[in-house]
Scaffold this motif. Structure first.
Motif, PDB file in Angstrom:
ATOM      1  N   GLU A 138      38.546 -54.061   7.799  1.00  0.00           N
ATOM      2  CA  GLU A 138      37.342 -54.203   6.939  1.00  0.00           C
ATOM      3  C   GLU A 138      37.356 -54.740   5.629  1.00  0.00           C
ATOM      4  O   GLU A 138      37.946 -53.620   4.611  1.00  0.00           O
ATOM      5  CB  GLU A 138      36.272 -53.148   7.181  1.00  0.00           C
ATOM      6  CG  GLU A 138      35.776 -53.043   8.521  1.00  0.00           C
ATOM      7  CD  GLU A 138      34.811 -51.904   8.687  1.00  0.00           C
ATOM      8  OE1 GLU A 138      34.646 -50.919   7.955  1.00  0.00           O
ATOM      9  OE2 GLU A 138      34.400 -51.608   9.891  1.00  0.00           O
TER      10      GLU A 138
ATOM     11  N   GLU B  48      37.490 -55.488   1.750  1.00  0.00           N
ATOM     12  CA  GLU B  48      36.783 -54.864   0.706  1.00  0.00           C
ATOM     13  C   GLU B  48      36.585 -55.821  -0.637  1.00  0.00           C
ATOM     14  O   GLU B  48      35.725 -55.258  -1.478  1.00  0.00           O
ATOM     15  CB  GLU B  48      37.429 -53.592   0.118  1.00  0.00           C
ATOM     16  CG  GLU B  48      36.997 -52.476   1.051  1.00  0.00           C
ATOM     17  CD  GLU B  48      37.746 -50.942   0.693  1.00  0.00           C
ATOM     18  OE1 GLU B  48      38.293 -50.859  -0.193  1.00  0.00           O
ATOM     19  OE2 GLU B  48      37.868 -50.336   1.459  1.00  0.00           O
TER      20      GLU B  48
ATOM     21  N   ARG C  48      34.465 -58.665   9.596  1.00  0.00           N
ATOM     22  CA  ARG C  48      33.325 -58.151   9.353  1.00  0.00           C
ATOM     23  C   ARG C  48      33.503 -57.247   7.933  1.00  0.00           C
ATOM     24  O   ARG C  48      34.650 -56.774   7.938  1.00  0.00           O
ATOM     25  CB  ARG C  48      32.471 -57.351  10.160  1.00  0.00           C
ATOM     26  CG  ARG C  48      31.884 -58.303  11.188  1.00  0.00           C
ATOM     27  CD  ARG C  48      30.742 -57.357  11.989  1.00  0.00           C
ATOM     28  NE  ARG C  48      31.623 -56.352  12.932  1.00  0.00           N
ATOM     29  CZ  ARG C  48      31.319 -55.847  13.793  1.00  0.00           C
ATOM     30  NH1 ARG C  48      30.360 -56.419  14.732  1.00  0.00           N
ATOM     31  NH2 ARG C  48      31.891 -54.972  14.599  1.00  0.00           N
ATOM     32  N   ALA C  49      32.570 -57.209   7.118  1.00  0.00           N
ATOM     33  CA  ALA C  49      32.654 -56.360   6.135  1.00  0.00           C
ATOM     34  C   ALA C  49      31.404 -55.550   6.069  1.00  0.00           C
ATOM     35  O   ALA C  49      30.405 -55.914   5.270  1.00  0.00           O
ATOM     36  CB  ALA C  49      33.033 -56.913   4.769  1.00  0.00           C
ATOM     37  N   PRO C  50      31.166 -54.467   6.780  1.00  0.00           N
ATOM     38  CA  PRO C  50      30.045 -53.778   7.036  1.00  0.00           C
ATOM     39  C   PRO C  50      29.294 -53.385   5.513  1.00  0.00           C
ATOM     40  O   PRO C  50      27.942 -53.367   5.385  1.00  0.00           O
ATOM     41  CB  PRO C  50      30.284 -52.684   7.840  1.00  0.00           C
ATOM     42  CG  PRO C  50      31.572 -52.920   8.322  1.00  0.00           C
ATOM     43  CD  PRO C  50      32.283 -53.776   7.395  1.00  0.00           C
ATOM     44  N   ASP C  51      30.135 -52.891   4.579  1.00  0.00           N
ATOM     45  CA  ASP C  51      29.419 -52.443   3.402  1.00  0.00           C
ATOM     46  C   ASP C  51      29.209 -53.561   2.460  1.00  0.00           C
ATOM     47  O   ASP C  51      28.483 -53.336   1.400  1.00  0.00           O
ATOM     48  CB  ASP C  51      30.335 -51.475   2.623  1.00  0.00           C
ATOM     49  CG  ASP C  51      30.692 -50.212   3.556  1.00  0.00           C
ATOM     50  OD1 ASP C  51      29.698 -49.906   4.254  1.00  0.00           O
ATOM     51  OD2 ASP C  51      31.704 -49.621   3.273  1.00  0.00           O
ATOM     52  N   GLY C  52      29.474 -55.019   2.796  1.00  0.00           N
ATOM     53  CA  GLY C  52      29.149 -55.887   1.961  1.00  0.00           C
ATOM     54  C   GLY C  52      30.195 -56.036   0.804  1.00  0.00           C
ATOM     55  O   GLY C  52      30.502 -55.146   0.192  1.00  0.00           O
ATOM     56  N   ILE C  53      30.670 -57.372   0.465  1.00  0.00           N
ATOM     57  CA  ILE C  53      31.523 -57.611  -0.508  1.00  0.00           C
ATOM     58  C   ILE C  53      30.987 -58.842  -1.291  1.00  0.00           C
ATOM     59  O   ILE C  53      30.390 -59.760  -0.821  1.00  0.00           O
ATOM     60  CB  ILE C  53      32.988 -57.870  -0.101  1.00  0.00           C
ATOM     61  CG1 ILE C  53      33.249 -59.142   1.022  1.00  0.00           C
ATOM     62  CG2 ILE C  53      33.630 -56.575   0.669  1.00  0.00           C
ATOM     63  CD1 ILE C  53      34.452 -59.436   1.337  1.00  0.00           C
TER      64      ILE C  53
ATOM     65  N   ARG D 105      28.674 -59.906   4.645  1.00  0.00           N
ATOM     66  CA  ARG D 105      28.926 -59.098   5.700  1.00  0.00           C
ATOM     67  C   ARG D 105      29.743 -59.658   6.811  1.00  0.00           C
ATOM     68  O   ARG D 105      30.575 -59.172   7.434  1.00  0.00           O
ATOM     69  CB  ARG D 105      27.723 -58.267   5.964  1.00  0.00           C
ATOM     70  CG  ARG D 105      27.238 -57.372   5.159  1.00  0.00           C
ATOM     71  CD  ARG D 105      26.135 -56.398   5.658  1.00  0.00           C
ATOM     72  NE  ARG D 105      26.001 -55.376   4.764  1.00  0.00           N
ATOM     73  CZ  ARG D 105      25.209 -55.588   3.563  1.00  0.00           C
ATOM     74  NH1 ARG D 105      24.552 -56.773   3.480  1.00  0.00           N
ATOM     75  NH2 ARG D 105      24.839 -54.713   2.746  1.00  0.00           N
TER      76      ARG D 105
END
Lengths: 153, 87
Positions: A19, A21, A84-89, A100
């Protein structure tokens, strides 16, 4: 084009464990998937082409989606990679939404307007909220593959 | 509401820099602005994802509409972006 190795998106190009960042990290990690799958024969050239496109205008297209892409001499065959970047970038998106869902799109330099067609059908499918939600919730590369293939058809 | 049809001049089509200029411009006006292939279905011109979904290339004709108090200025700016070759 029934040979699986020539499909733009295959499970080997989908990584749900790594994932990223940051935006630069996301682009490099997506590119690594394409390199490992044998879709890119010159990583540095492809990265330079992706960065040049990004410098022209951000590929953070809004609604939590980033689609870095390039038409490049370094690309062997049309390729889509997904992470995906579940925490959002932060992707410099025009709507300021964190990204995401990350798609990398690569096409060979001699690809004509294939590039635009792939980008447009992918974008069209991602305008549907159910597609975005399904991609965020997908629990295997195979599932991501079928969502994208279904949506793009 | 006003409407105009223009032919896209930038080599990239409605993609990359020209697309982001369109989205930025459409977002700046009060009017609701749409863009779509001539005679086809239009989308919200202030959404990059929607504009990208059109797949409009250089030389393609597009329909522009604007609806609101500043509709004239909005369409003028969009037309300028879409008919100016990239430097």
């Amino acid at each position: 084009m029934t040979d699986a190795t020539h499909q733009p998106l295959i499970p080997d190009l989908i990584d749900l464990t790594n994932e990223p960042e940051t935006k630069p990290e996301a682009i490099e990690s997506l590119l690594d998937l394409a390199v490992e799958a044998g879709r890119v024969d010159d990583r540095e050239q492809a990265l330079a082409d992706l960065r040049a496109r990004e410098a022209e205008a951000t590929t953070g297209v809004g609604m939590g989606i980033g689609i870095p892409h390039a038409k490049s001499e370094a690309v062997v065959s049309p390729t889509i990679a997904f992470m995906r970047a579940p925490d959002g970038i932060d992707f410099d998106s025009m709507d300021d939404e964190p990204v995401r869902l990350l798609f990398l799109l690569l096409v060979p330099a001699q690809g004509g307007d294939e590039h635009l067609q792939m980008l447009s059908s992918l974008s069209r499918s991602l305008m549907h909220e159910e597609t975005r939600t399904a991609l965020l919730e997908a629990d295997s590369p195979g599932r991501v593959e079928s969502i994208v293939l279904e949506a793009v058809e | 509401m006003i409407e105009r049809t223009v032919t896209v001049v930038p080599e990239d089509g409605l993609h990359a820099r020209p697309a982001s200029q369109v989205v930025e411009a459409a977002s700046e006006y009060e009017s609701r602005v749409t863009v779509g292939p001539a005679g086809g279905e239009s989308v919200d011109a202030s959404s990059m994802l929607a504009v990208t979904s059109l797949g409009v290339g250089s030389g393609d004709a597009v329909d522009l509409t604007a609806d609101g108090e500043d509709e004239q200025a909005a369409l003028d700016e969009l037309e300028t972006i879409l008919t100016t070759p990239e430097s």
